[in-house]
Design a protein around this motif. Structure first.
Motif, mmCIF file in Angstrom:
data_model
loop_
_atom_site.group_PDB
_atom_site.id
_atom_site.type_symbol
_atom_site.label_atom_id
_atom_site.label_comp_id
_atom_site.label_asym_id
_atom_site.label_seq_id
_atom_site.Cartn_x
_atom_site.Cartn_y
_atom_site.Cartn_z
ATOM 1 N N GLY A 43 4.384 87.185 5.439
ATOM 2 C CA GLY A 43 3.569 86.785 6.587
ATOM 3 C C GLY A 43 4.322 87.060 7.874
ATOM 4 O O GLY A 43 5.322 87.784 7.889
ATOM 5 N N GLY A 44 3.863 86.456 8.950
ATOM 6 C CA GLY A 44 4.536 86.614 10.239
ATOM 7 C C GLY A 44 4.010 87.817 11.003
ATOM 8 O O GLY A 44 3.288 88.654 10.458
ATOM 9 N N ARG A 45 4.392 87.882 12.271
ATOM 10 C CA ARG A 45 3.885 88.953 13.145
ATOM 11 C C ARG A 45 4.314 90.330 12.664
ATOM 12 O O ARG A 45 3.542 91.290 12.698
ATOM 13 N N ASN A 46 5.566 90.435 12.218
ATOM 14 C CA ASN A 46 6.045 91.769 11.825
ATOM 15 C C ASN A 46 5.413 92.245 10.525
ATOM 16 O O ASN A 46 5.069 93.414 10.394
ATOM 17 N N ARG A 76 1.768 79.443 3.060
ATOM 18 C CA ARG A 76 1.575 78.112 3.646
ATOM 19 C C ARG A 76 0.535 77.415 2.772
ATOM 20 O O ARG A 76 -0.525 77.998 2.507
ATOM 21 N N VAL A 152 12.131 87.894 9.044
ATOM 22 C CA VAL A 152 13.319 87.053 9.229
ATOM 23 C C VAL A 152 13.024 86.076 10.369
ATOM 24 O O VAL A 152 12.607 86.498 11.458
ATOM 25 N N HIS A 157 15.711 82.072 8.247
ATOM 26 C CA HIS A 157 14.912 81.849 7.031
ATOM 27 C C HIS A 157 14.201 83.141 6.634
ATOM 28 O O HIS A 157 13.875 83.977 7.481
ATOM 29 N N LYS A 183 9.422 74.579 9.970
ATOM 30 C CA LYS A 183 8.359 75.287 10.693
ATOM 31 C C LYS A 183 7.014 74.895 10.084
ATOM 32 O O LYS A 183 6.877 74.893 8.866
ATOM 33 N N ARG A 188 4.787 74.297 1.548
ATOM 34 C CA ARG A 188 4.694 75.736 1.289
ATOM 35 C C ARG A 188 5.017 76.055 -0.169
ATOM 36 O O ARG A 188 5.582 75.222 -0.866
ATOM 37 N N LYS A 211 15.398 87.250 17.422
ATOM 38 C CA LYS A 211 15.934 87.494 16.072
ATOM 39 C C LYS A 211 17.362 88.020 16.115
ATOM 40 O O LYS A 211 17.979 88.220 15.069
HETATM 41 O O1 6PG Z 1 5.627 81.320 7.034
HETATM 42 C C1 6PG Z 1 5.900 81.414 8.220
HETATM 43 O O2 6PG Z 1 5.919 80.453 8.983
HETATM 44 C C2 6PG Z 1 6.170 82.775 8.794
HETATM 45 O O3 6PG Z 1 5.471 83.724 8.065
HETATM 46 C C3 6PG Z 1 7.639 83.098 8.833
HETATM 47 O O4 6PG Z 1 8.276 82.923 7.611
HETATM 48 C C4 6PG Z 1 7.858 84.484 9.394
HETATM 49 O O5 6PG Z 1 7.726 85.476 8.406
HETATM 50 C C5 6PG Z 1 9.199 84.633 10.052
HETATM 51 O O6 6PG Z 1 9.430 83.536 10.873
HETATM 52 C C6 6PG Z 1 9.250 85.909 10.861
HETATM 53 O O7 6PG Z 1 8.208 85.880 11.770
HETATM 54 P P1 6PG Z 1 7.749 87.041 12.716
HETATM 55 O O8 6PG Z 1 7.621 88.285 11.907
HETATM 56 O O9 6PG Z 1 6.471 86.536 13.281
HETATM 57 O O10 6PG Z 1 8.798 87.189 13.759
#
Ligand code: 6PG
Length: 260
Positions: A43-46, A76, A152, A157, A183, A188, A211
């Protein structure tokens, strides 16, 4: 386990496009040599940026979508269809627009699914599903994923393995429930380090200034309990995909690479 290699891109958009191109090639190659490919999404933006770049890539249809298994590194623990679930975001970014075999899209359980709000039962069920997909050569634990991707976090984490919490200390189980994550949301489901390390290739994605410190810590010999990203290694390759901002605090010995 492999030693991390670094690829630094100009910015996060280029990083997403280059990583998507890299992933297309990996999937096509795995399908050519083994008949199918298995990929673990993050998940996450990247992670979502990469999927969106893949959706827009002209070469995407070189992939035989029906011969692709998709798994998740973490989820989640929220109701089905919740916009904050990783699978919901992945569907919007890519999965809904390609002809996948629904049987091969292995979403982690939702909190209103067959296990209700019992996150440990949900984790155990996912571990069982992974075990069923693993060949005998993998001792029934998890398949030998072709590529496992991880975003990351600024605290180092990866998946839902947060520094010092019990999940990152797990050495036996392949999937565990997490409560009290720093977070949100606090509950999760996550793959553990032993499951992550079963992957042929692990790709860590880090973009942005927030990061930089995490990348520097994880790549400078930190322990995996304090810095979970340091413990995420693939059997044959560990690749850190960064943008210049995320690479800005790396020790000079790591980046730029030494010239011979
Ligand atoms: O489960 C979550 O809360 C997010 O998916 C988290 O694990 C995310 O992958 C990293 O924090 C990197 O986040 P970005 O790629 O958004 O920087």
């Amino acid at each position: 386990m492999s030693t991390p290699q670094l690829v630094v891109h100009r910015d996060k958009e280029l990083m997403a496009q280059a990583a998507a191109a890299r992933l297309i090639t990996k999937i096509v190659d795995a399908q050519a040599s083994r008949g199918s490919a298995s990929i673990v999404l993050t998940g996450g933006r990247n992670g979502n940026g990469l999927l969106a770049a893949l959706a827009a890539a002209p070469a995407r249809d070189a992939i035989d979508w029906a011969r692709l298994d998709l798994w998740w590194g973490d989820e989640r623990f929220l109701p089905e269809g919740d916009p904050d679930r990783n699978v919901t975001q992945a569907r919007a970014a890519l999965l809904d627009s390609v002809p996948l075999d629904p049987e091969r899209v292995h979403a982690m359980p939702a909190s209103d699914g067959p296990h209700g709000t019992d996150v440990e039962a949900a984790a155990a069920a996912y571990a069982k599903e992974l075990g069923r997909a693993a060949g005998p050569e993998n001792r029934g634990a998890v398949p030998a994923f072709d590529v496992l991707m991880l975003g990351v976090g600024p605290d180092t984490h990866v998946a839902s393995l947060f520094p010092e919490l019990p999940a990152v200390r797990e050495t036996e189980r392949t999937v565990v429930g997490v409560r009290g994550a720093p977070k949100p949301p606090p509950t999760r489901v996550t793959l553990t380090l032993p499951a992550i390390r079963a992957a042929r290739e692990v790709w860590l994605l880090a973009a942005g200034e927030d990061k930089a410190n995490a990348a520097a810590i994880a790549l400078s010999g930190a322990g995996e309990i304090q810095a979970p990203a340091a413990g995420a290694r693939g059997r044959s390759r560990t690749l850190w995909l960064l943008d210049t901002a995320a690479a800005s605090q790396l020790p000079r010995s790591l980046y730029p690479p030494a010239t011979p």
